[in-house]
Design a protein around this motif. Sequence first.
Motif, mmCIF file in Angstrom:
data_model
loop_
_atom_site.group_PDB
_atom_site.id
_atom_site.type_symbol
_atom_site.label_atom_id
_atom_site.label_comp_id
_atom_site.label_asym_id
_atom_site.label_seq_id
_atom_site.Cartn_x
_atom_site.Cartn_y
_atom_site.Cartn_z
ATOM 1 N N LYS A 35 0.831 -1.213 0.000
ATOM 2 C CA LYS A 35 0.000 0.000 0.000
ATOM 3 C C LYS A 35 0.860 1.256 0.000
ATOM 4 C CE LYS A 35 -3.831 -2.299 2.350
ATOM 5 N NZ LYS A 35 -4.558 -2.478 3.641
ATOM 6 N N LEU A 36 1.976 1.223 0.743
ATOM 7 C CA LEU A 36 2.854 2.386 0.770
ATOM 8 C C LEU A 36 3.484 2.617 -0.601
ATOM 9 C CD1 LEU A 36 4.364 4.692 2.071
ATOM 10 C CD2 LEU A 36 6.065 3.045 2.883
ATOM 11 N N LEU A 37 3.938 1.557 -1.252
ATOM 12 C CA LEU A 37 4.522 1.702 -2.585
ATOM 13 C C LEU A 37 3.494 2.262 -3.563
ATOM 14 C CD1 LEU A 37 6.625 -1.591 -2.794
ATOM 15 C CD2 LEU A 37 7.443 0.706 -2.247
ATOM 16 N N GLU A 38 2.234 1.874 -3.413
ATOM 17 C CA GLU A 38 1.175 2.439 -4.249
ATOM 18 C C GLU A 38 0.997 3.924 -3.968
ATOM 19 O OE1 GLU A 38 -2.158 -0.019 -3.276
ATOM 20 O OE2 GLU A 38 -1.710 -1.502 -4.836
ATOM 21 N N LYS A 39 1.137 4.321 -2.702
ATOM 22 C CA LYS A 39 1.004 5.733 -2.354
ATOM 23 C C LYS A 39 2.180 6.548 -2.907
ATOM 24 C CE LYS A 39 -1.848 4.872 1.701
ATOM 25 N NZ LYS A 39 -3.084 5.223 0.982
ATOM 26 N N ILE A 40 3.354 5.932 -2.948
ATOM 27 C CA ILE A 40 4.507 6.616 -3.548
ATOM 28 C C ILE A 40 4.249 6.841 -5.033
ATOM 29 C CG2 ILE A 40 6.941 6.349 -4.164
ATOM 30 C CD1 ILE A 40 7.348 5.016 -1.425
ATOM 31 N N HIS A 41 3.649 5.862 -5.703
ATOM 32 C CA HIS A 41 3.243 6.045 -7.100
ATOM 33 C C HIS A 41 2.259 7.210 -7.217
ATOM 34 C CE1 HIS A 41 5.018 2.967 -9.631
ATOM 35 N NE2 HIS A 41 4.794 2.038 -8.718
ATOM 36 N N ALA A 42 1.305 7.280 -6.288
ATOM 37 C CA ALA A 42 0.305 8.354 -6.321
ATOM 38 C C ALA A 42 0.958 9.720 -6.091
ATOM 39 C CB ALA A 42 -0.775 8.095 -5.272
ATOM 40 N N LEU A 43 1.944 9.772 -5.217
ATOM 41 C CA LEU A 43 2.656 11.029 -4.984
ATOM 42 C C LEU A 43 3.355 11.489 -6.257
ATOM 43 C CD1 LEU A 43 4.188 10.313 -1.457
ATOM 44 C CD2 LEU A 43 2.471 12.053 -1.987
ATOM 45 N N LYS A 44 4.006 10.553 -6.939
ATOM 46 C CA LYS A 44 4.669 10.900 -8.199
ATOM 47 C C LYS A 44 3.652 11.409 -9.215
ATOM 48 C CE LYS A 44 7.402 8.970 -11.997
ATOM 49 N NZ LYS A 44 6.437 9.372 -13.035
ATOM 50 N N ALA A 45 2.510 10.740 -9.324
ATOM 51 C CA ALA A 45 1.479 11.145 -10.280
ATOM 52 C C ALA A 45 0.959 12.550 -9.991
ATOM 53 C CB ALA A 45 0.328 10.140 -10.268
ATOM 54 N N SER A 46 1.024 12.952 -8.716
ATOM 55 C CA SER A 46 0.562 14.292 -8.345
ATOM 56 C C SER A 46 1.657 15.344 -8.506
ATOM 57 C CB SER A 46 0.053 14.289 -6.891
ATOM 58 O OG SER A 46 1.140 14.151 -5.978
ATOM 59 N N GLY A 47 2.843 14.919 -8.960
ATOM 60 C CA GLY A 47 3.927 15.869 -9.201
ATOM 61 C C GLY A 47 4.953 15.955 -8.101
ATOM 62 N N LYS A 48 4.788 15.169 -7.030
ATOM 63 C CA LYS A 48 5.750 15.185 -5.929
ATOM 64 C C LYS A 48 7.030 14.429 -6.308
ATOM 65 C CE LYS A 48 2.812 16.913 -2.758
ATOM 66 N NZ LYS A 48 3.016 18.202 -2.070
ATOM 67 N N THR A 49 8.087 14.775 -5.625
ATOM 68 C CA THR A 49 9.362 14.076 -5.775
ATOM 69 C C THR A 49 9.632 13.291 -4.501
ATOM 70 O OG1 THR A 49 10.279 15.751 -7.249
ATOM 71 C CG2 THR A 49 11.858 14.392 -6.051
ATOM 72 N N VAL A 50 9.974 12.017 -4.634
ATOM 73 C CA VAL A 50 10.223 11.159 -3.474
ATOM 74 C C VAL A 50 11.607 10.532 -3.597
ATOM 75 C CG1 VAL A 50 9.441 9.156 -2.141
ATOM 76 C CG2 VAL A 50 7.753 10.629 -3.287
ATOM 77 N N LEU A 51 12.385 10.657 -2.536
ATOM 78 C CA LEU A 51 13.672 9.968 -2.418
ATOM 79 C C LEU A 51 13.579 9.070 -1.200
ATOM 80 C CD1 LEU A 51 16.731 9.460 -2.886
ATOM 81 C CD2 LEU A 51 17.166 11.564 -1.599
ATOM 82 N N PHE A 52 13.755 7.751 -1.394
ATOM 83 C CA PHE A 52 13.685 6.869 -0.227
ATOM 84 C C PHE A 52 14.775 5.817 -0.263
ATOM 85 C CE2 PHE A 52 10.933 4.587 -3.203
ATOM 86 C CZ PHE A 52 11.099 3.237 -2.913
ATOM 87 N N THR A 53 15.260 5.478 0.926
ATOM 88 C CA THR A 53 16.240 4.409 1.063
ATOM 89 C C THR A 53 15.500 3.093 1.236
ATOM 90 O OG1 THR A 53 16.423 4.538 3.476
ATOM 91 C CG2 THR A 53 17.847 6.004 2.190
ATOM 92 N N THR A 54 16.121 2.030 0.770
ATOM 93 C CA THR A 54 15.485 0.721 0.888
ATOM 94 C C THR A 54 16.544 -0.369 0.838
ATOM 95 O OG1 THR A 54 13.841 -0.789 -0.073
ATOM 96 C CG2 THR A 54 15.106 0.557 -1.614
ATOM 97 N N HIS A 55 16.209 -1.521 1.408
ATOM 98 C CA HIS A 55 17.036 -2.714 1.297
ATOM 99 C C HIS A 55 16.409 -3.724 0.342
ATOM 100 C CE1 HIS A 55 20.085 -1.698 4.195
ATOM 101 N NE2 HIS A 55 19.183 -1.424 5.111
#
Length: 252
Positions: free
Chosen positions: A180-200
């Motif tokens: 669900k969080l990854l889907e929300k990150i997609h939604a943020l991008k679609a709204s024009g936001k920029t997201v930088l996240f660390t992950t393993h």
Amino acid sequence: MNKTCLLMTQGLAAKHQNTMIFREVDLQIFSGEVITLLGQNGCGKTTLLRTLLGLHPKAAGEVYFDHIPSSKVSTKERAKRVSYVPQVHKMAFGFPVIDMVLMATYGERAPWLKANAEHFDMAWEALKWMGIADLAYRPYTELSGGQRQMVLIARAFAQNTPMIFMDEPTNGLDFGNQIKLLEKIHALKASGKTVLFTTHHPEHAIHTACRALTMKNGSILSQGCPKETLDKPMIQNLYQLNEQQLRNHHYA
């Protein structure tokens, strides 16, 4: 469509006491991007995020916000440009969840002014967006680690900045909430936001990001399209794994 450069670094370096954490980092972060940062524990991912935000001092180089040196960008102005989701942390005081999210609106008002109806609406919208409105009046200190993480993400969303930095945002989340969080990150991008996240999780980068950065030994090792950058040789090199170990865990 032309992208706007929101943040840039030149020769950025940081150290802890006398130990250099990373050096010579040159980055450009553009509007509407999702960028992932991968690397082993201790490679400098969190310190890099904190240095970009001004929470950790630079040892060399510069960070620019919209081509303005970070030294000329006030803390309040910075809070209007980028929000931050740290790794889950404990708090000494059991603030209600709604108050935790309301803290994101401090940049919208003078410190001595109470939150108004508009600020409460922003906080409620963020909680509903994360699907955790039912936690609004629970003490933050009584929540599980995963619930705390979702509150911190809601707070960043309520801050309403063009950039959101997240440090291992899926850490502590169950499988369903990770998706669900990854889907929300997609939604943020679609709204024009920029997201930088660390992950393993290389698969999170491949399925979510426009660009993947890898860090090793205090340097940016590679960057590019996740499907091309995070190939089998890179994963072996980045995490010091052999081909059999990857095969055992079904990594393509």
